[in-house]
Design a protein around this motif. Structure first.
Motif, mmCIF file in Angstrom:
data_model
loop_
_atom_site.group_PDB
_atom_site.id
_atom_site.type_symbol
_atom_site.label_atom_id
_atom_site.label_comp_id
_atom_site.label_asym_id
_atom_site.label_seq_id
_atom_site.Cartn_x
_atom_site.Cartn_y
_atom_site.Cartn_z
ATOM 1 N N LEU A 131 0.823 -1.212 0.000
ATOM 2 C CA LEU A 131 0.000 0.000 0.000
ATOM 3 C C LEU A 131 0.858 1.263 0.000
ATOM 4 O O LEU A 131 0.572 2.218 -0.733
ATOM 5 N N SER A 132 1.897 1.281 0.839
ATOM 6 C CA SER A 132 2.781 2.460 0.885
ATOM 7 C C SER A 132 3.531 2.626 -0.426
ATOM 8 O O SER A 132 3.752 3.760 -0.876
ATOM 9 N N LEU A 133 3.919 1.507 -1.053
ATOM 10 C CA LEU A 133 4.613 1.573 -2.343
ATOM 11 C C LEU A 133 3.700 2.127 -3.421
ATOM 12 O O LEU A 133 4.114 2.985 -4.224
ATOM 13 N N ILE A 134 2.459 1.662 -3.458
ATOM 14 C CA ILE A 134 1.498 2.155 -4.446
ATOM 15 C C ILE A 134 1.243 3.648 -4.259
ATOM 16 O O ILE A 134 1.206 4.414 -5.237
ATOM 17 N N ALA A 135 1.095 4.076 -2.996
ATOM 18 C CA ALA A 135 0.864 5.502 -2.721
ATOM 19 C C ALA A 135 2.040 6.347 -3.205
ATOM 20 O O ALA A 135 1.851 7.423 -3.797
ATOM 21 N N LEU A 136 3.263 5.861 -2.968
ATOM 22 C CA LEU A 136 4.454 6.598 -3.412
ATOM 23 C C LEU A 136 4.530 6.645 -4.929
ATOM 24 O O LEU A 136 4.843 7.696 -5.514
ATOM 25 N N LEU A 137 4.226 5.525 -5.591
ATOM 26 C CA LEU A 137 4.272 5.487 -7.059
ATOM 27 C C LEU A 137 3.255 6.445 -7.667
ATOM 28 O O LEU A 137 3.562 7.137 -8.650
ATOM 29 N N VAL A 138 2.065 6.488 -7.105
ATOM 30 C CA VAL A 138 1.033 7.401 -7.609
ATOM 31 C C VAL A 138 1.518 8.849 -7.499
ATOM 32 O O VAL A 138 1.379 9.642 -8.437
ATOM 33 N N CYS A 139 2.108 9.178 -6.359
ATOM 34 C CA CYS A 139 2.631 10.537 -6.146
ATOM 35 C C CYS A 139 3.744 10.860 -7.144
ATOM 36 O O CYS A 139 3.743 11.928 -7.764
ATOM 37 N N VAL A 140 4.674 9.919 -7.327
ATOM 38 C CA VAL A 140 5.802 10.149 -8.238
ATOM 39 C C VAL A 140 5.321 10.321 -9.675
ATOM 40 O O VAL A 140 5.744 11.233 -10.392
ATOM 41 N N TYR A 141 4.410 9.446 -10.119
ATOM 42 C CA TYR A 141 3.924 9.511 -11.498
ATOM 43 C C TYR A 141 3.127 10.792 -11.759
ATOM 44 O O TYR A 141 3.223 11.386 -12.842
ATOM 45 N N LEU A 142 2.350 11.240 -10.774
ATOM 46 C CA LEU A 142 1.602 12.489 -10.943
ATOM 47 C C LEU A 142 2.551 13.672 -11.108
ATOM 48 O O LEU A 142 2.347 14.529 -11.979
ATOM 49 N N ILE A 143 3.579 13.721 -10.276
ATOM 50 C CA ILE A 143 4.554 14.809 -10.373
ATOM 51 C C ILE A 143 5.321 14.729 -11.686
ATOM 52 O O ILE A 143 5.614 15.752 -12.324
ATOM 53 N N TYR A 144 5.633 13.508 -12.114
ATOM 54 C CA TYR A 144 6.339 13.322 -13.393
ATOM 55 C C TYR A 144 5.497 13.839 -14.558
ATOM 56 O O TYR A 144 6.017 14.507 -15.469
ATOM 57 N N LEU A 145 4.195 13.558 -14.539
ATOM 58 C CA LEU A 145 3.305 14.043 -15.601
ATOM 59 C C LEU A 145 3.244 15.566 -15.617
ATOM 60 O O LEU A 145 3.238 16.190 -16.689
ATOM 61 N N LEU A 146 3.198 16.169 -14.427
ATOM 62 C CA LEU A 146 3.164 17.626 -14.340
ATOM 63 C C LEU A 146 4.457 18.235 -14.877
ATOM 64 O O LEU A 146 4.430 19.245 -15.601
ATOM 65 N N ILE A 147 5.604 17.627 -14.518
ATOM 66 C CA ILE A 147 6.886 18.136 -15.007
ATOM 67 C C ILE A 147 6.979 17.973 -16.520
ATOM 68 O O ILE A 147 7.441 18.878 -17.238
ATOM 69 N N SER A 148 6.529 16.820 -17.046
ATOM 70 C CA SER A 148 6.590 16.564 -18.490
ATOM 71 C C SER A 148 5.757 17.577 -19.269
ATOM 72 O O SER A 148 6.121 17.964 -20.380
ATOM 73 N N LYS A 149 4.663 18.014 -18.664
ATOM 74 C CA LYS A 149 3.766 18.935 -19.365
ATOM 75 C C LYS A 149 4.198 20.390 -19.239
ATOM 76 O O LYS A 149 4.167 21.147 -20.219
ATOM 77 N N THR A 233 10.862 5.990 -19.360
ATOM 78 C CA THR A 233 11.174 6.580 -18.055
ATOM 79 C C THR A 233 10.276 6.011 -16.965
ATOM 80 O O THR A 233 10.690 5.871 -15.812
ATOM 81 N N TYR A 234 9.043 5.655 -17.339
ATOM 82 C CA TYR A 234 8.111 5.088 -16.368
ATOM 83 C C TYR A 234 8.695 3.836 -15.706
ATOM 84 O O TYR A 234 8.511 3.616 -14.503
ATOM 85 N N LEU A 235 9.383 3.009 -16.516
ATOM 86 C CA LEU A 235 9.952 1.765 -15.972
ATOM 87 C C LEU A 235 11.109 2.062 -15.027
ATOM 88 O O LEU A 235 11.278 1.383 -14.007
ATOM 89 N N TYR A 236 11.920 3.063 -15.362
ATOM 90 C CA TYR A 236 13.017 3.450 -14.466
ATOM 91 C C TYR A 236 12.458 3.999 -13.150
ATOM 92 O O TYR A 236 12.992 3.721 -12.068
ATOM 93 N N ILE A 237 11.393 4.789 -13.241
ATOM 94 C CA ILE A 237 10.756 5.314 -12.027
ATOM 95 C C ILE A 237 10.264 4.166 -11.159
ATOM 96 O O ILE A 237 10.461 4.168 -9.934
ATOM 97 N N LEU A 238 9.629 3.177 -11.781
ATOM 98 C CA LEU A 238 9.134 2.021 -11.037
ATOM 99 C C LEU A 238 10.276 1.285 -10.338
ATOM 100 O O LEU A 238 10.189 0.963 -9.145
ATOM 101 N N ALA A 239 11.350 1.030 -11.079
ATOM 102 C CA ALA A 239 12.477 0.268 -10.519
ATOM 103 C C ALA A 239 13.135 1.007 -9.360
ATOM 104 O O ALA A 239 13.392 0.429 -8.294
ATOM 105 N N ILE A 240 13.405 2.289 -9.535
ATOM 106 C CA ILE A 240 14.093 3.062 -8.498
ATOM 107 C C ILE A 240 13.204 3.235 -7.274
ATOM 108 O O ILE A 240 13.675 3.178 -6.128
ATOM 109 N N THR A 241 11.900 3.434 -7.493
ATOM 110 C CA THR A 241 10.974 3.570 -6.365
ATOM 111 C C THR A 241 10.936 2.293 -5.536
ATOM 112 O O THR A 241 10.957 2.346 -4.299
#
Length: 276
Positions: A131-149, A233-241
């Motif tokens: 659960l904590s991992l999923i919450a962190l991944l959601v946060c990271v991916y949301l911020i990544y999308l904002l930065i990409s845009k 990049t999504y896969l690298y984010i997943l692995a590092i997280t």
């Protein structure tokens, strides 16, 4: 484990089985599957049993008793011989059933709750981690999308970071971790700066919260730039997280690595804001 003797301060005990027959000058904090106290046992202040399967009590508790055990029994007689079995304060106990406590054992008030085991199963620990991992991944991916845009140039810039830059970011983060609260306190102490201090405090908290995500995104962009493959990049984010979350589980090392990651990410944010 058997205890016979004198403890001049608090007793902190974790054991599979425990047999207590001594004097505790202050409070007791005990966790054991099976615990029994002898009629010579004296606890000068409060007695706290965190979790147990079976608890057999005799002796004397001069303060309050808080007991969480599946099964609880009070031993005030042995072969028609009276034994010391007394709780001078209040008794708050949790067990599978409501007890009929012999008269004269508890001097204060008695309250009962249903037994609730505090020990975590392996499944529960794994589930909490997921659960904590999923919450962190959601946060990271949301911020990544904002930065990409809104700030795509940041990803191109950060993909060429070096070890020296990481050390600089860590230094900036460490310095501001100490300096910013001082500035906020000074603003609150001034008559005209309280609102500014509150705004700065909110910004400070938000940046610390997202700092780990920024670090993960930055390292992921760097790894993608250096690796000769077509992984997104999504896969690298997943692995590092996942790697960082596993390191967090390691005692002491996890705290140190997490602190370094957050301070470095904090420094990255501040450095790029200053550049902008």
């Amino acid at each position: 484990m058997q205890y016979f003797g004198f403890i001049s301060r608090d007793l902190h005990l974790t054991a599979e089985n425990a047999n207590l027959n001594g004097y505790v000058y202050r409070n007791s904090f005990v966790e054991a599957k099976k615990i029994e106290t002898n009629d010579k046992f004296i606890n000068q202040k409060d007695f706290n049993l965190t979790d147990a399967n079976t608890f057999t009590f005799s002796g004397e508790i001069k303060g309050n008793a808080t007991i969480n055990s599946k099964n609880i029994s009070f031993k005030n007689k042995d072969n028609d011989t009276d034994l010391t079995c007394k709780i001078s304060g209040n008794l708050s106990y949790s067990s599978k059933r409501d007890l009929e406590i012999p008269e004269g054992i508890v001097s204060g008030e008695i309250s009962h709750n249903n037994y609730n085991s505090t020990s975590k199963s392996i499944f529960s620990s794994i589930w909490n981690y997921v659960l904590s991992l999923i919450a962190l991944l959601v946060c990271v991916y949301l911020i990544y999308l904002l930065i990409s845009k809104f700030a795509p140039n940041y990803l191109d810039k950060i993909s060429n970071i070096s070890l020296l830059n990481l050390l600089k970011y860590f230094g900036i983060g460490l310095g501001l971790l100490v300096l910013t609260p001082i500035i906020i306190i000074l603003l609150f102490m001034s008559k005209v700066g309280s609102i500014l201090g509150l705004i700065l405090l909110l910004i400070y908290i938000i940046l610390l919260v997202i700092s780990k995500s920024i670090f993960i995104i930055s390292i992921s962009a760097f790894a993608k730039n250096k690796m000769s493959n077509n992984f997104k990049t999504y896969l690298y984010i997943l692995a590092i997280t996942v790697i960082l979350s596993l390191i967090d589980l390691i005692p002491y090392l996890g705290f140190i690595v997490s602190l370094i990651v957050k301070l470095t990410g904090f420094g990255m944010i501040i450095r790029n804001l200053i550049t902008k």
